[in-house]
Design a protein around this motif. Structure first.
Motif, PDB file in Angstrom:
ATOM      1  N   GLU A   1       1.095  -1.269   0.072  1.00 27.73           N
ATOM      2  CA  GLU A   1       0.072   0.081  -0.118  1.00 27.73           C
ATOM      3  C   GLU A   1       1.011   1.225  -0.047  1.00 27.73           C
ATOM      4  O   GLU A   1       1.983   1.155   0.381  1.00 27.73           O
ATOM      5  CB  GLU A   1      -0.969   0.046   1.065  1.00 27.73           C
ATOM      6  CG  GLU A   1      -2.072  -1.256   1.287  1.00 27.73           C
ATOM      7  CD  GLU A   1      -3.095  -1.030   1.639  1.00 27.73           C
ATOM      8  OE1 GLU A   1      -3.611  -0.030   2.360  1.00 27.73           O
ATOM      9  OE2 GLU A   1      -4.026  -2.178   2.012  1.00 27.73           O
TER      10      GLU A   1
ATOM     11  N   THR B   1       1.082   5.988  -0.086  1.00 28.23           N
ATOM     12  CA  THR B   1       0.849   7.113   0.685  1.00 28.23           C
ATOM     13  C   THR B   1      -0.032   7.838  -0.247  1.00 28.23           C
ATOM     14  O   THR B   1       0.113   7.816  -1.706  1.00 28.23           O
ATOM     15  CB  THR B   1       2.038   7.539   1.132  1.00 28.23           C
ATOM     16  OG1 THR B   1       2.775   8.459   0.061  1.00 28.23           O
ATOM     17  CG2 THR B   1       2.905   6.907   1.975  1.00 28.23           C
ATOM     18  N   PRO B   2      -0.671   9.046   0.399  1.00 23.33           N
ATOM     19  CA  PRO B   2      -1.472   9.809  -0.730  1.00 23.33           C
ATOM     20  C   PRO B   2      -0.548  10.484  -1.755  1.00 23.33           C
ATOM     21  O   PRO B   2      -1.050  10.615  -2.961  1.00 23.33           O
ATOM     22  CB  PRO B   2      -1.904  10.884   0.332  1.00 23.33           C
ATOM     23  CG  PRO B   2      -2.244  10.144   1.547  1.00 23.33           C
ATOM     24  CD  PRO B   2      -1.090   8.966   1.728  1.00 23.33           C
ATOM     25  N   ALA B   3       0.799  11.012  -1.528  1.00 21.66           N
ATOM     26  CA  ALA B   3       1.703  11.637  -2.197  1.00 21.66           C
ATOM     27  C   ALA B   3       2.064  10.636  -3.393  1.00 21.66           C
ATOM     28  O   ALA B   3       2.396  11.085  -4.421  1.00 21.66           O
ATOM     29  CB  ALA B   3       2.844  11.804  -1.396  1.00 21.66           C
ATOM     30  N   ASP B   4       1.881   9.380  -3.234  1.00 15.73           N
ATOM     31  CA  ASP B   4       2.045   8.312  -4.244  1.00 15.73           C
ATOM     32  C   ASP B   4       1.053   8.322  -5.297  1.00 15.73           C
ATOM     33  O   ASP B   4       1.578   7.895  -6.386  1.00 15.73           O
ATOM     34  CB  ASP B   4       2.407   6.887  -3.845  1.00 15.73           C
ATOM     35  CG  ASP B   4       3.716   7.011  -2.837  1.00 15.73           C
ATOM     36  OD1 ASP B   4       4.638   7.542  -3.079  1.00 15.73           O
ATOM     37  OD2 ASP B   4       3.417   6.543  -1.855  1.00 15.73           O
ATOM     38  N   ILE B   5      -0.151   8.911  -5.135  1.00 15.05           N
ATOM     39  CA  ILE B   5      -1.287   8.513  -6.072  1.00 15.05           C
ATOM     40  C   ILE B   5      -1.177   9.345  -7.499  1.00 15.05           C
ATOM     41  O   ILE B   5      -0.453  10.454  -7.499  1.00 15.05           O
ATOM     42  CB  ILE B   5      -2.546   9.180  -5.343  1.00 15.05           C
ATOM     43  CG1 ILE B   5      -3.136   8.396  -4.361  1.00 15.05           C
ATOM     44  CG2 ILE B   5      -3.738   9.281  -6.252  1.00 15.05           C
ATOM     45  CD1 ILE B   5      -3.925   9.053  -3.295  1.00 15.05           C
TER      46      ILE B   5
ATOM     47  N   THR C   1     -10.328   1.287   2.681  1.00 19.27           N
ATOM     48  CA  THR C   1      -9.658   2.462   1.807  1.00 19.27           C
ATOM     49  C   THR C   1      -8.163   2.004   1.822  1.00 19.27           C
ATOM     50  O   THR C   1      -7.569   1.752   2.901  1.00 19.27           O
ATOM     51  CB  THR C   1     -10.006   3.857   2.398  1.00 19.27           C
ATOM     52  OG1 THR C   1     -11.208   4.282   2.429  1.00 19.27           O
ATOM     53  CG2 THR C   1      -9.243   4.575   1.395  1.00 19.27           C
TER      54      THR C   1
ATOM     55  N   ILE D   1      -4.561   2.435  -0.914  1.00 22.34           N
ATOM     56  CA  ILE D   1      -4.022   3.289  -1.763  1.00 22.34           C
ATOM     57  C   ILE D   1      -2.921   1.943  -2.448  1.00 22.34           C
ATOM     58  O   ILE D   1      -1.994   1.632  -1.897  1.00 22.34           O
ATOM     59  CB  ILE D   1      -3.049   4.443  -1.434  1.00 22.34           C
ATOM     60  CG1 ILE D   1      -4.058   5.564  -0.733  1.00 22.34           C
ATOM     61  CG2 ILE D   1      -2.328   5.026  -2.763  1.00 22.34           C
ATOM     62  CD1 ILE D   1      -3.333   6.432  -0.029  1.00 22.34           C
TER      63      ILE D   1
ATOM     64  N   GLN E   1      -6.351   5.616  -5.010  1.00 19.15           N
ATOM     65  CA  GLN E   1      -6.985   5.066  -3.771  1.00 19.15           C
ATOM     66  C   GLN E   1      -8.361   4.733  -3.908  1.00 19.15           C
ATOM     67  O   GLN E   1      -9.396   5.295  -4.557  1.00 19.15           O
ATOM     68  CB  GLN E   1      -6.968   6.504  -2.680  1.00 19.15           C
ATOM     69  CG  GLN E   1      -7.899   6.311  -1.418  1.00 19.15           C
ATOM     70  CD  GLN E   1      -7.938   7.213  -0.499  1.00 19.15           C
ATOM     71  OE1 GLN E   1      -6.981   7.846  -0.072  1.00 19.15           O
ATOM     72  NE2 GLN E   1      -8.887   7.904  -0.707  1.00 19.15           N
TER      73      GLN E   1
ATOM     74  N   THR F   1     -12.047   3.076  -2.452  1.00 17.49           N
ATOM     75  CA  THR F   1     -12.973   2.657  -1.113  1.00 17.49           C
ATOM     76  C   THR F   1     -13.856   1.941  -1.717  1.00 17.49           C
ATOM     77  O   THR F   1     -14.420   2.187  -2.746  1.00 17.49           O
ATOM     78  CB  THR F   1     -13.388   4.202  -0.591  1.00 17.49           C
ATOM     79  OG1 THR F   1     -12.418   4.642  -0.234  1.00 17.49           O
ATOM     80  CG2 THR F   1     -14.323   3.720   0.685  1.00 17.49           C
TER      81      THR F   1
ATOM     82  N   ASN G   1      -9.934   7.792  -5.337  1.00 18.36           N
ATOM     83  CA  ASN G   1      -9.481   8.998  -5.041  1.00 18.36           C
ATOM     84  C   ASN G   1     -10.372   9.599  -4.374  1.00 18.36           C
ATOM     85  O   ASN G   1     -10.500  11.083  -4.212  1.00 18.36           O
ATOM     86  CB  ASN G   1      -8.554   9.793  -6.195  1.00 18.36           C
ATOM     87  CG  ASN G   1      -7.612   8.960  -6.593  1.00 18.36           C
ATOM     88  OD1 ASN G   1      -6.985   8.057  -6.062  1.00 18.36           O
ATOM     89  ND2 ASN G   1      -7.312   9.117  -7.865  1.00 18.36           N
ATOM     90  N   GLY G   2     -11.272   9.224  -3.584  1.00 19.88           N
ATOM     91  CA  GLY G   2     -12.262  10.173  -2.554  1.00 19.88           C
ATOM     92  C   GLY G   2     -13.335  10.618  -3.271  1.00 19.88           C
ATOM     93  O   GLY G   2     -14.220  11.368  -2.564  1.00 19.88           O
TER      94      GLY G   2
END
Ligand SMILES: Nc1nc2c(c(=O)[nH]1)N[C@H]1C(S)=C(S)[C@@H](COP(=O)(O)O)O[C@H]1N2
Ligand SMILES: [Mo]
Length: 254
Positions: free
Chosen positions: A61, A63-67, A121, A123, A137, A139, A195-196
């Motif tokens: 998994e 991190t958000p920075a990797d999206i 959720t 990533i 990401q 969900t 992605n939310g």
């Protein structure tokens, strides 16, 4: 051990119900001789592949920075069937997921019911067999929760996902299948957000499978029904999925 002994050992495992011996036991994949055997490209059956791959392990998994700035869409990106078009035009308010086949409790769920299931959720990186990847990401409802509610018969083995689209000009709908072990993996989701945001149509709205330890083509988009079965040779051309019917491997582990 000589190569021949190793080969005979593998054959014995295959012949003698070796799955039971190996299940839950990853030590073989750590033995250099065994990895070498794999590297030589021996044609092992799916059963042995499954046994030596730590199936219960989690996919990596991120991190958000990797999206990825944009998540590429592939295969069908806008199903054109009239039923699907009607559902999409109405924001999928009338969408119903059917769960049936070898279950005690067949179900029909709207999106609210699916969103009410235990969710997760994550990533993860999506790898397409064509050679591209994207990190997103996801969900979604845990597939295990849904399967438990449906109460599969003891001899049920696979879940078949029937999709709304016909890829390209195919005369048969896209479909896929996974086994009960993958269905119960904690990262296996029926995803409704990317992605939310609500899942875009290009990426499979309103519901798509995430089975993170396999290649992209396993991750059925536009899922309309889940059929619990003990075999799939009577579905499509019999190989367990749209691309499998056209030569791809059924188990696409990465
Ligand atoms: N229903 C359906 N699911 C599908 C496909 C498709 O054409 N139709 N393509 C598959 C392939 S090959 C990949 S790589 C992924 C692409 O997912 P994405 O569009 O979100 O990138 O969906 C998979 N699931
Ligand atoms: Mo793919």
């Amino acid at each position: 051990m000589t190569d021949n002994t190793r080969r005979r050992f593998l054959k014995t495992l295959l012949a003698g119900g070796g799955m039971a011996t190996l299940t839950g036991c990853d030590y073989l994949s750590e033995k250099p001789w065994f990895r070498d055997t794999l590297a030589q490209g021996e044609k092992l059956s799916d059963a042995v592949q499954h046994a030596i791959t730590p199936r219960k392990a989690m996919a990596r998994e991120f991190t958000p920075a990797d999206i990825s700035p944009s998540f590429r869409a592939n295969g069908t990106t806008d199903p054109d069937g009239t039923e699907y078009r009607g559902l999409a035009a109405n924001g999928f308010r009338d969408y119903r997921l059917k769960v049936g086949g070898m279950v005690e409790n067949p179900m029909t769920l709207d999106l609210a019911a699916i969103r009410a299931l235990p969710s997760r959720t994550q990533i993860t990186r999506h790898d397409c067999v064509e050679g591209w990847s994207a990190i997103g990401q996801w969900t979604g409802a845990r597939l295990s929760a849904l399967v438990e509610q449906a109460r599969p018969h003891p001899d049920a083995r696979y879940l078949v996902f029937h999709c709304a689209d016909r890829y390209g000009r195919s005369d048969s709908p896209y479909y896929e299948s996974i086994d009960m072990e993958d269905a119960h993996h904690p990262q296996t989701l029926l995803a409704y957000e990317l992605n939310g945001e609500p899942l875009p149509i290009a990426n499979g709205a309103p519901l798509r499978l995430r089975v993170e330890r396999q290649l992209g083509y396993k991750m059925a988009k536009y899922v309309m029904a889940i059929e619990v079965v003990d075999r799939f040779d009577h579905i499509g051309r019999g190989k367990g999925g749209f691309w499998e019917d056209r030569g791809y491997a059924w188990y696409a582990g990465i």
